[in-house]
Design a protein around this motif. Structure first.
Motif, PDB file in Angstrom:
ATOM      1  N   ARG A 156      33.466  35.715  40.590  1.00  0.00           N
ATOM      2  CA  ARG A 156      34.700  34.953  40.463  1.00  0.00           C
ATOM      3  C   ARG A 156      34.532  33.520  40.933  1.00  0.00           C
ATOM      4  N   LYS A 189      38.216  34.872  37.112  1.00  0.00           N
ATOM      5  CA  LYS A 189      37.532  36.159  37.307  1.00  0.00           C
ATOM      6  C   LYS A 189      36.535  36.393  36.175  1.00  0.00           C
ATOM      7  N   ASP A 216      37.007  37.422  29.141  1.00  0.00           N
ATOM      8  CA  ASP A 216      38.286  37.608  28.447  1.00  0.00           C
ATOM      9  C   ASP A 216      38.814  36.294  27.879  1.00  0.00           C
ATOM     10  N   GLN A 218      41.081  30.032  39.281  1.00  0.00           N
ATOM     11  CA  GLN A 218      40.428  31.109  40.062  1.00  0.00           C
ATOM     12  C   GLN A 218      39.884  32.149  39.076  1.00  0.00           C
ATOM     13  N   HIS A 222      49.968  31.562  32.284  1.00  0.00           N
ATOM     14  CA  HIS A 222      49.115  32.648  31.818  1.00  0.00           C
ATOM     15  C   HIS A 222      49.469  33.917  32.570  1.00  0.00           C
ATOM     16  N   ASN A 227      45.050  38.872  33.185  1.00  0.00           N
ATOM     17  CA  ASN A 227      44.555  40.135  32.662  1.00  0.00           C
ATOM     18  C   ASN A 227      44.146  41.013  33.839  1.00  0.00           C
TER      19      ASN A 227
HETATM   20  N1  LIG Z   1      39.167  35.924  33.753  1.00  0.00           N
HETATM   21  C1  LIG Z   1      40.420  35.730  34.152  1.00  0.00           C
HETATM   22  N2  LIG Z   1      40.629  35.077  35.322  1.00  0.00           N
HETATM   23  C2  LIG Z   1      41.892  34.859  35.744  1.00  0.00           C
HETATM   24  C3  LIG Z   1      42.987  35.289  34.963  1.00  0.00           C
HETATM   25  C4  LIG Z   1      42.724  35.999  33.760  1.00  0.00           C
HETATM   26  O1  LIG Z   1      43.627  36.455  33.034  1.00  0.00           O
HETATM   27  N3  LIG Z   1      41.430  36.205  33.393  1.00  0.00           N
HETATM   28  N4  LIG Z   1      44.268  35.022  35.371  1.00  0.00           N
HETATM   29  C5  LIG Z   1      44.457  33.952  36.364  1.00  0.00           C
HETATM   30  C6  LIG Z   1      45.796  34.006  36.922  1.00  0.00           C
HETATM   31  S1  LIG Z   1      47.059  33.387  35.963  1.00  0.00           S
HETATM   32  C7  LIG Z   1      46.046  34.531  38.162  1.00  0.00           C
HETATM   33  S2  LIG Z   1      47.599  34.485  38.837  1.00  0.00           S
HETATM   34  C8  LIG Z   1      44.959  35.096  38.970  1.00  0.00           C
HETATM   35  C9  LIG Z   1      45.296  36.497  39.453  1.00  0.00           C
HETATM   36  O2  LIG Z   1      44.311  36.887  40.350  1.00  0.00           O
HETATM   37  P1  LIG Z   1      44.327  38.331  41.029  1.00  0.00           P
HETATM   38  O3  LIG Z   1      44.115  39.325  39.930  1.00  0.00           O
HETATM   39  O4  LIG Z   1      43.218  38.305  42.020  1.00  0.00           O
HETATM   40  O5  LIG Z   1      45.660  38.483  41.678  1.00  0.00           O
HETATM   41  O6  LIG Z   1      43.715  35.156  38.273  1.00  0.00           O
HETATM   42  C10 LIG Z   1      43.417  34.041  37.478  1.00  0.00           C
HETATM   43  N5  LIG Z   1      42.099  34.215  36.928  1.00  0.00           N
END
Ligand SMILES: Nc1nc2c(c(=O)[nH]1)N[C@H]1C(S)=C(S)[C@@H](COP(=O)(O)O)O[C@H]1N2
Ligand SMILES: [Mo]
Length: 153
Positions: free
Chosen positions: A129, A144, A91, A142, A10, A13
Motif C-alpha cells: 500500500r 492499496k 483495481d 492511500q 470514490h 473497493n
Molecule cells: N486500490 C485502491 N486503493 C484505495 C481505494 C480503492 O478503491 N482501491 N479507495 C481509497 C479510498 S476512497 C479510501 S477511503 C481508502 C479506504 O482505505 P481502507 O480500506 O484502509 O479503509 O482507500 C483508498 N485506496
C-alpha cells in the motif's frame, strides 16, 4: 477527459483485485523491475506513527503506525531521472507522485507500506500500500494493492 489518477470522490473497493502482491516498477527507458514483498523488505525499513485513513464519505480510521520502505529509498536505488510516478493498483485506482514531493526530505515521507501497527499487512489490508502521510483529506492517495509504478521522464 477524466484523469483516473486524480479521482474527485470514490467508493473504496473492499476486495483485493488479485492475490499477487508483487509490483512492477517501469523506468522511463522501458526497463522493468519486478519487486516482491521480500524484495521491498530487504531495503532499509522505516515506521511512520499517527497515520490516519481519512474520508468524509466513509469515516476515519487510525491512528496507525505504517512501516515499510520510503519511496525515495527505492527511487534512489533503482531509478535515476524521473519527474512523475503513476502509482496504479490492480483495481485501476491510482495517484501521481511528483519527484519534488520526495526531495523535500520530509519527516513523514511517502511510503510503500508492508506493515501496520507492527504486523505484516494482509492482502485484504492493501499489501503493498502507498501511504502518503501528508494527505489528510479523502484517502485518495492511500493506494492499496499497488500493481505498477510507471515513471515518466
Ligand atoms: N486500490 C485502491 N486503493 C484505495 C481505494 C480503492 O478503491 N482501491 N479507495 C481509497 C479510498 S476512497 C479510501 S477511503 C481508502 C479506504 O482505505 P481502507 O480500506 O484502509 O479503509 O482507500 C483508498 N485506496
Ligand atoms: Mo474514500
Amino acid at each position: 477527459m477524466t484523469d483516473t489518477l486524480s479521482p474527485h470522490s470514490h467508493d473504496p473497493n473492499p476486495e483485493p483485485p488479485s492475490y499477487d502482491t508483487s509490483l512492477q516498477l517501469l523506468l522511463p527507458d522501458g526497463h522493468v523491475h519486478h519487486l516482491s514483498v521480500a524484495d521491498l523488505g530487504a531495503f532499509p525499513q522505516i515506521e511512520i506513527v499517527n497515520c490516519y485513513i481519512i474520508s468524509t464519505g466513509h469515516g476515519t480510521s487510525g491512528p496507525f503506525v505504517f512501516g515499510g520502505v520510503a519511496l525515495q529509498t527505492i527511487m534512489e536505488a533503482l531509478a535515476q531521472s524521473w519527474s512523475q510516478a503513476e502509482v496504479i493498483s490492480g483495481d485501476g485506482f491510482g495517484t501521481r507522485v511528483y519527484a519534488p514531493e520526495l526531495a523535500e526530505g520530509s519527516e513523514r515521507p511517502i511510503l510503500l507500506a508492508l506493515t501496520k501497527d507492527g504486523v505484516a499487512l494482509t492482502r485484504q489490508d492493501g499489501l503493498v500500500r502507498l501511504i502518503v502521510p501528508s494527505e489528510t483529506d479523502d484517502a485518495l492517495r492511500q493506494v492499496k494493492w499497488i500493481e505498477r509504478i510507471n515513471l515518466l521522464a
